[in-house]
Design a protein around this motif. Structure first.
Motif, PDB file in Angstrom:
ATOM      1  N   ALA A  44     -17.844 -15.945  11.863  1.00 27.75           N
ATOM      2  CA  ALA A  44     -18.281 -15.523  13.209  1.00 27.75           C
ATOM      3  C   ALA A  44     -18.464 -16.697  14.380  1.00 27.75           C
ATOM      4  O   ALA A  44     -18.126 -16.333  15.569  1.00 27.75           O
ATOM      5  CB  ALA A  44     -19.409 -14.527  13.382  1.00 27.75           C
ATOM      6  N   ASP A  45     -19.000 -17.663  13.890  1.00 28.23           N
ATOM      7  CA  ASP A  45     -18.871 -18.918  14.769  1.00 28.23           C
ATOM      8  C   ASP A  45     -17.938 -19.787  14.987  1.00 28.23           C
ATOM      9  O   ASP A  45     -18.027 -20.764  15.406  1.00 28.23           O
ATOM     10  CB  ASP A  45     -20.099 -19.770  14.165  1.00 28.23           C
ATOM     11  CG  ASP A  45     -21.428 -19.030  14.360  1.00 28.23           C
ATOM     12  OD1 ASP A  45     -21.669 -18.280  15.325  1.00 28.23           O
ATOM     13  OD2 ASP A  45     -22.441 -19.376  13.326  1.00 28.23           O
ATOM     14  N   ILE A  55     -11.951 -13.181  16.833  1.00 29.04           N
ATOM     15  CA  ILE A  55     -12.900 -12.651  15.681  1.00 29.04           C
ATOM     16  C   ILE A  55     -13.237 -11.401  15.883  1.00 29.04           C
ATOM     17  O   ILE A  55     -13.590 -11.135  17.060  1.00 29.04           O
ATOM     18  CB  ILE A  55     -14.340 -13.742  15.512  1.00 29.04           C
ATOM     19  CG1 ILE A  55     -13.828 -15.235  15.501  1.00 29.04           C
ATOM     20  CG2 ILE A  55     -15.048 -13.307  14.718  1.00 29.04           C
ATOM     21  CD1 ILE A  55     -13.295 -15.429  14.268  1.00 29.04           C
ATOM     22  N   ILE A  56     -13.091 -10.523  14.794  1.00 24.72           N
ATOM     23  CA  ILE A  56     -13.643  -9.038  14.862  1.00 24.72           C
ATOM     24  C   ILE A  56     -14.752  -8.931  14.202  1.00 24.72           C
ATOM     25  O   ILE A  56     -14.648  -9.128  12.805  1.00 24.72           O
ATOM     26  CB  ILE A  56     -12.235  -8.169  14.655  1.00 24.72           C
ATOM     27  CG1 ILE A  56     -11.098  -8.528  15.426  1.00 24.72           C
ATOM     28  CG2 ILE A  56     -12.849  -6.827  14.847  1.00 24.72           C
ATOM     29  CD1 ILE A  56     -11.392  -8.398  17.149  1.00 24.72           C
ATOM     30  N   VAL A  57     -15.985  -8.340  14.546  1.00 22.99           N
ATOM     31  CA  VAL A  57     -17.051  -8.019  13.644  1.00 22.99           C
ATOM     32  C   VAL A  57     -16.866  -6.445  13.464  1.00 22.99           C
ATOM     33  O   VAL A  57     -17.131  -5.594  14.205  1.00 22.99           O
ATOM     34  CB  VAL A  57     -18.325  -8.242  14.335  1.00 22.99           C
ATOM     35  CG1 VAL A  57     -19.424  -7.936  13.613  1.00 22.99           C
ATOM     36  CG2 VAL A  57     -18.292  -9.794  14.680  1.00 22.99           C
ATOM     37  N   ALA A  58     -16.585  -6.198  12.236  1.00 20.25           N
ATOM     38  CA  ALA A  58     -16.521  -4.907  11.622  1.00 20.25           C
ATOM     39  C   ALA A  58     -17.619  -4.069  11.363  1.00 20.25           C
ATOM     40  O   ALA A  58     -17.671  -2.700  11.736  1.00 20.25           O
ATOM     41  CB  ALA A  58     -15.337  -4.733  10.355  1.00 20.25           C
ATOM     42  N   GLY A  59     -18.819  -4.791  11.088  1.00 17.80           N
ATOM     43  CA  GLY A  59     -19.938  -4.060  10.645  1.00 17.80           C
ATOM     44  C   GLY A  59     -19.967  -3.815   9.238  1.00 17.80           C
ATOM     45  O   GLY A  59     -18.994  -3.705   8.543  1.00 17.80           O
ATOM     46  N   GLU A  60     -20.915  -2.943   8.969  1.00 21.32           N
ATOM     47  CA  GLU A  60     -21.257  -2.550   7.485  1.00 21.32           C
ATOM     48  C   GLU A  60     -20.372  -1.357   7.033  1.00 21.32           C
ATOM     49  O   GLU A  60     -20.261  -0.410   7.992  1.00 21.32           O
ATOM     50  CB  GLU A  60     -22.398  -2.279   7.125  1.00 21.32           C
ATOM     51  CG  GLU A  60     -23.376  -3.562   7.184  1.00 21.32           C
ATOM     52  CD  GLU A  60     -23.087  -4.327   5.953  1.00 21.32           C
ATOM     53  OE1 GLU A  60     -22.796  -3.760   4.774  1.00 21.32           O
ATOM     54  OE2 GLU A  60     -23.011  -5.503   6.085  1.00 21.32           O
ATOM     55  N   PRO A  61     -19.477  -1.331   6.029  1.00 21.44           N
ATOM     56  CA  PRO A  61     -18.821  -0.242   5.545  1.00 21.44           C
ATOM     57  C   PRO A  61     -19.732   0.876   5.324  1.00 21.44           C
ATOM     58  O   PRO A  61     -20.869   0.823   4.824  1.00 21.44           O
ATOM     59  CB  PRO A  61     -18.053  -0.584   4.542  1.00 21.44           C
ATOM     60  CG  PRO A  61     -18.919  -1.745   3.755  1.00 21.44           C
ATOM     61  CD  PRO A  61     -19.469  -2.372   5.024  1.00 21.44           C
ATOM     62  N   THR A  62     -19.383   2.212   5.409  1.00 21.53           N
ATOM     63  CA  THR A  62     -19.768   3.269   5.025  1.00 21.53           C
ATOM     64  C   THR A  62     -18.904   4.208   4.244  1.00 21.53           C
ATOM     65  O   THR A  62     -17.900   4.773   4.829  1.00 21.53           O
ATOM     66  CB  THR A  62     -20.392   4.005   6.076  1.00 21.53           C
ATOM     67  OG1 THR A  62     -21.283   3.376   6.859  1.00 21.53           O
ATOM     68  CG2 THR A  62     -21.328   5.433   5.627  1.00 21.53           C
ATOM     69  N   GLY A  63     -18.789   4.567   2.778  1.00 13.96           N
ATOM     70  CA  GLY A  63     -17.889   5.619   2.115  1.00 13.96           C
ATOM     71  C   GLY A  63     -16.644   4.809   1.843  1.00 13.96           C
ATOM     72  O   GLY A  63     -15.833   5.522   1.521  1.00 13.96           O
ATOM     73  N   CYS A  64     -16.475   3.284   1.842  1.00 10.40           N
ATOM     74  CA  CYS A  64     -15.375   2.679   1.734  1.00 10.40           C
ATOM     75  C   CYS A  64     -15.873   1.124   1.397  1.00 10.40           C
ATOM     76  O   CYS A  64     -16.807   0.827   1.407  1.00 10.40           O
ATOM     77  CB  CYS A  64     -14.479   2.832   2.721  1.00 10.40           C
ATOM     78  SG  CYS A  64     -14.927   1.924   4.381  1.00 10.40           S
ATOM     79  N   SER A  65     -14.881   0.291   0.926  1.00 13.27           N
ATOM     80  CA  SER A  65     -15.206  -0.843   0.376  1.00 13.27           C
ATOM     81  C   SER A  65     -15.151  -1.524   1.730  1.00 13.27           C
ATOM     82  O   SER A  65     -14.507  -1.285   2.801  1.00 13.27           O
ATOM     83  CB  SER A  65     -13.862  -1.359  -0.443  1.00 13.27           C
ATOM     84  OG  SER A  65     -12.717  -1.469   0.351  1.00 13.27           O
ATOM     85  N   GLY A  66     -15.765  -2.739   1.672  1.00 14.77           N
ATOM     86  CA  GLY A  66     -15.894  -3.852   2.758  1.00 14.77           C
ATOM     87  C   GLY A  66     -14.541  -4.210   3.212  1.00 14.77           C
ATOM     88  O   GLY A  66     -14.244  -4.212   4.341  1.00 14.77           O
ATOM     89  N   LYS A  67     -13.618  -4.410   2.373  1.00  8.35           N
ATOM     90  CA  LYS A  67     -12.217  -4.913   2.773  1.00  8.35           C
ATOM     91  C   LYS A  67     -11.377  -3.860   3.263  1.00  8.35           C
ATOM     92  O   LYS A  67     -10.589  -3.826   4.427  1.00  8.35           O
ATOM     93  CB  LYS A  67     -11.510  -5.402   1.724  1.00  8.35           C
ATOM     94  CG  LYS A  67     -10.169  -5.857   2.112  1.00  8.35           C
ATOM     95  CD  LYS A  67      -9.365  -6.515   0.907  1.00  8.35           C
ATOM     96  CE  LYS A  67      -7.990  -7.117   1.341  1.00  8.35           C
ATOM     97  NZ  LYS A  67      -7.214  -7.622   0.218  1.00  8.35           N
ATOM     98  N   ALA A  68     -11.553  -2.484   2.674  1.00  3.82           N
ATOM     99  CA  ALA A  68     -10.785  -1.234   3.505  1.00  3.82           C
ATOM    100  C   ALA A  68     -11.395  -1.105   4.808  1.00  3.82           C
ATOM    101  O   ALA A  68     -10.566  -1.025   5.734  1.00  3.82           O
ATOM    102  CB  ALA A  68     -11.248  -0.160   2.601  1.00  3.82           C
TER     103      ALA A  68
END
Length: 303
Positions: A44-45, A55-68
Motif C-alpha cells: 500500500a506504500d 493501489i486499490i485497498v479492498a478491505g476485509e472479505p466477508t463470505g468469500c476468500s481474500g483473493k475472490a
C-alpha cells in the motif's frame, strides 16, 4: 494491430519485482491495479514509480476468500474493457502482455498454464500429482487459471459472475463455469510450499475446490487413485514403471525437465490418505485466513 486498453489485476499484499515486470509492458491507456487487503499492507506504500499503476485497498472479505474479494473489487475499479488477472509468484517476461493480446485476438478468451515446483519435502513429492491432475487436466479441459487469464467484460455474464465471486473461495474454478477459454501451452513455474504445514493446507484447499464445484470429479479422482495405489501394491514394478513413464511424459510434453517425475509412484500411494484427510478437514488456511467452506456459496471466515 494496436491492442485495446487493458486493465491488469494483481492481488498482492507485498511489493515484488513482478509489479515492475508488468508495468513496463503497459501501453499509455493500460492500467495495473494492485489490490491489497488493508492500508497497512506493505504494498500500500508503493511509491507509484509508474503512472499507470494504482493501489486499490479492498478491505476485509466477508463470505468469500481474500483473493475472490480482491478480484471482485478490482473488477469494479477497472476502467477498461479488456481484463487480465495475474499473480505475483512467477516471472512475467517482457513480451508476456503482448503475446497474451495476440493470443486473445486469435482465440478469444485465453489462459496460460502453471507448473507447481515444490520447495519443501511434501510439495516436492506431490509435484507429479499436480502436474498430471493440475497442469495436464487444466490444459486438456481448457480451464482458465487465475494466475494468467485474459478476457473481455462481454465474454461472460459479468454481473452474475461478480455476485457469485463474492460468496465463494476459488476465483478460477468459478470463472471456468462462466467463461469458455482456450488454454495455451505456455508454462509458468510457480513455487509452492515452504513448510509441510503450508503444503497440507494448500492440498486441502485444492481438493475441496474440486469437491465443491465438481463432486463427481472427486469420486472419479478417488477411485482412480485407489486403483492405482492398489496396483502399486499388487504389482509394484509394473505400476512404478507405468506411473513414472506417465509423469515423465507429462513433464516432457510441457517442456519441464525435473527429476521429481521419478516420485510419481510414491506420490500416488500417498495421495490416498491425503485425499481422505483433505475431505475430512472442516477448515483450511489460505493467505493467513482460516476458512470453513460448507458448500460452493457458503463460506465462513473463522479467523
Amino acid at each position: 494491430m494496436m491492442s485495446p486498453p487493458t486493465t491488469v489485476l494483481l492481488p498482492t499484499i507485498t511489493w515484488s519485482p513482478v509489479i515492475a515486470e508488468i508495468a513496463t509492458q503497459l501501453g499509455p491507456s493500460d492500467e495495473l491495479l494492485i489490490i491489497c487487503d488493508d492500508a497497512s499492507d506493505p504494498v500500500a506504500d508503493y511509491d507509484e514509480e509508474f503512472q499507470n499503476v494504482r493501489i486499490i485497498v479492498a478491505g476485509e472479505p466477508t463470505g468469500c476468500s481474500g483473493k475472490a474479494h480482491a478480484l471482485a473489487t478490482g473488477m469494479d475499479e477497472a476502467t477498461n474493457h479488456r481484463i487480465v488477472w495475474t499473480d505475483d509468484d512467477f516471472h512475467h517476461p517482457q513480451d508476456w502482455l503482448a503475446t497474451f493480446h495476440e493470443a486473445y485476438d486469435n482465440h478469444g478468451p485465453v489462459s496460460e498454464l502453471y507448473f507447481f515446483v515444490g520447495n519443501d519435502p511434501l510439495s516436492t513429492l506431490l509435484e507429479p500429482i499436480y502436474a498430471i491432475g493440475g497442469t495436464l487436466g487444466t490444459y486438456a479441459d481448457d480451464k482458465p487459471w487465475g494466475g494468467a487469464v485474459m478476457f473481455e467484460r462481454d465474454d461472460l455474464d459479468l454481473e452474475s459472475f461478480l455476485r457469485d465471486l463474492r460468496r465463494t473461495i476459488s476465483d478460477d474454478q468459478l470463472l471456468s463455469e462462466y467463461l469458455e477459454t482456450t488454454t495455451l501451452k505456455r508454462i509458468h513455474r510457480v513455487e509452492i510450499g515452504g513448510t509441510v504445514r503450508e503444503t497440507l493446507e494448500r492440498h486441502v484447499r485444492f481438493t475441496q475446490i474440486i469437491h465443491q464445484h465438481n463432486p463427481w470429479d472427486t469420486a472419479t479422482m478417488g477411485l482412480v487413485t485407489l486403483l492405482l495405489a492398489a496396483f502399486s501394491f499388487v504389482a509394484p514394478l509394473y505400476a512404478g514403471i507405468g506411473v513414472t513413464l506417465l509423469a515423465a511424459g507429462v513433464y516432457t510434453y510441457f517442456g519441464v525437465w525435473r527429476w521429481t517425475a521419478l516420485l510419481a509412484s510414491p506420490a500416488i500411494i500417498l495421495q490416498v490418505p491425503l485425499l481422505i484427510y483433505a475431505l475430512a478437514r472442516r477448515t483450511f488456511v489460505w493467505g493467513g485466513r482460516r476458512y470453513r467452506w460448507q458448500s460452493k456459496f457458503d463460506v465462513e471466515i473463522v479467523e
